[in-house]
Design a protein around this motif. Structure first.
Motif, PDB file in Angstrom:
ATOM      1  N   ARG A   5     -12.898   0.829  40.782  1.00  0.00           N
ATOM      2  CA  ARG A   5     -14.325   0.987  40.471  1.00  0.00           C
ATOM      3  C   ARG A   5     -14.579   0.614  39.008  1.00  0.00           C
ATOM      4  NH1 ARG A   5     -19.137   0.497  43.062  1.00  0.00           N
ATOM      5  NH2 ARG A   5     -20.709   1.594  41.876  1.00  0.00           N
TER       6      ARG A   5
ATOM      7  N   ASP B 144      -9.482  -2.261  49.730  1.00  0.00           N
ATOM      8  CA  ASP B 144      -9.989  -1.081  49.024  1.00  0.00           C
ATOM      9  C   ASP B 144     -10.821  -1.481  47.808  1.00  0.00           C
ATOM     10  OD1 ASP B 144      -8.911   0.770  50.782  1.00  0.00           O
ATOM     11  OD2 ASP B 144      -7.236   1.332  49.461  1.00  0.00           O
TER      12      ASP B 144
ATOM     13  N   HIS C 264     -16.364   7.071  43.749  1.00  0.00           N
ATOM     14  CA  HIS C 264     -15.924   5.969  44.603  1.00  0.00           C
ATOM     15  C   HIS C 264     -14.437   6.029  44.969  1.00  0.00           C
ATOM     16  CE1 HIS C 264     -19.845   4.372  43.500  1.00  0.00           C
ATOM     17  NE2 HIS C 264     -19.748   3.670  44.593  1.00  0.00           N
ATOM     18  N   GLU C 265     -13.790   7.133  44.624  1.00  0.00           N
ATOM     19  CA  GLU C 265     -12.379   7.284  44.989  1.00  0.00           C
ATOM     20  C   GLU C 265     -12.230   7.425  46.504  1.00  0.00           C
ATOM     21  OE1 GLU C 265     -11.131   9.655  40.893  1.00  0.00           O
ATOM     22  OE2 GLU C 265     -11.186  10.741  42.804  1.00  0.00           O
TER      23      GLU C 265
ATOM     24  N   THR D 119      -8.228   3.388  43.640  1.00  0.00           N
ATOM     25  CA  THR D 119      -9.639   3.099  43.923  1.00  0.00           C
ATOM     26  C   THR D 119     -10.535   3.519  42.772  1.00  0.00           C
ATOM     27  OG1 THR D 119      -9.820   5.118  45.274  1.00  0.00           O
ATOM     28  CG2 THR D 119      -9.426   3.025  46.440  1.00  0.00           C
TER      29      THR D 119
ATOM     30  N   ARG E  46      -3.643   6.147  46.294  1.00  0.00           N
ATOM     31  CA  ARG E  46      -4.829   5.388  46.693  1.00  0.00           C
ATOM     32  C   ARG E  46      -6.055   5.889  45.931  1.00  0.00           C
ATOM     33  NH1 ARG E  46      -7.676   5.051  52.642  1.00  0.00           N
ATOM     34  NH2 ARG E  46      -8.692   3.020  52.316  1.00  0.00           N
TER      35      ARG E  46
ATOM     36  N   VAL F  38     -14.998  -0.644  47.150  1.00  0.00           N
ATOM     37  CA  VAL F  38     -15.645   0.069  46.042  1.00  0.00           C
ATOM     38  C   VAL F  38     -16.440  -0.866  45.135  1.00  0.00           C
ATOM     39  CG1 VAL F  38     -13.963   1.950  46.100  1.00  0.00           C
ATOM     40  CG2 VAL F  38     -13.619   0.065  44.506  1.00  0.00           C
TER      41      VAL F  38
END
Length: 152
Positions: A110, A42, A149-150, A106, A102, A46
């Motif tokens: 980022r 992950d 960017h999640e 994430t 999550r 990102v």
């Protein structure tokens, strides 16, 4: 504290905020957990270049500066406080216990990417705090980028 007042004291705040953030990162890099393979994937997805350097600290609350005036600036400017569930300082990610998702991870990954692009906490903080001081947290381009960017 208004954005204008934060902007006006930013030159005095920055050296102290940077020193605090660097110390928090040093502690977390020793005490935090390594990412599992799905977390590494992950983070790469990102944009993180070195996800193996990331350490995650799950704590009852996010760290706050111990210097009273710096703590007050952070709280009054809306940079930290009870409503926040994640914080990234370089390769250190702090997550409030029970809030790990999550999407949040994430988002924080980022921010790691943004620190990597800047080169260091010392190079990232001035721009990040300038954005918060001038347009606010929700409208800050670095925060918008992290939200964009999640991964749900």
């Amino acid at each position: 504290m208004t954005m204008t007042s934060l902007a006006s004291i930013l030159p005095q705040v920055l050296p102290h905020a940077i020193a605090w953030a660097e110390e928090q990162e040093r502690i977390a890099l020793v005490t935090g957990a390594y990412l599992a393979s799905d977390g590494i994937a992950d983070a790469r997805a990102v944009g993180v270049l070195a996800p193996e350097k990331i350490r995650v600290v799950i704590a009852p609350s996010l760290p706050l500066p111990t210097e009273p005036w710096l703590r007050n600036v952070a709280l009054n400017a809306g940079l930290l406080g009870p409503g926040f569930t994640g914080l990234t300082l370089g390769y250190a990610i702090f997550i409030v216990d029970g809030r790990l998702t999550r999407r949040l991870l994430t988002h924080e990954f980022r921010h790691v990417h943004q620190y990597e692009n800047a080169g260091s906490i010392k190079d990232f903080f001035p721009e990040y705090l300038r954005q918060i001081a001038t347009v606010g947290y929700d409208a800050a381009p670095l925060e918008i980028d992290a939200r964009n960017h999640e991964i749900p």
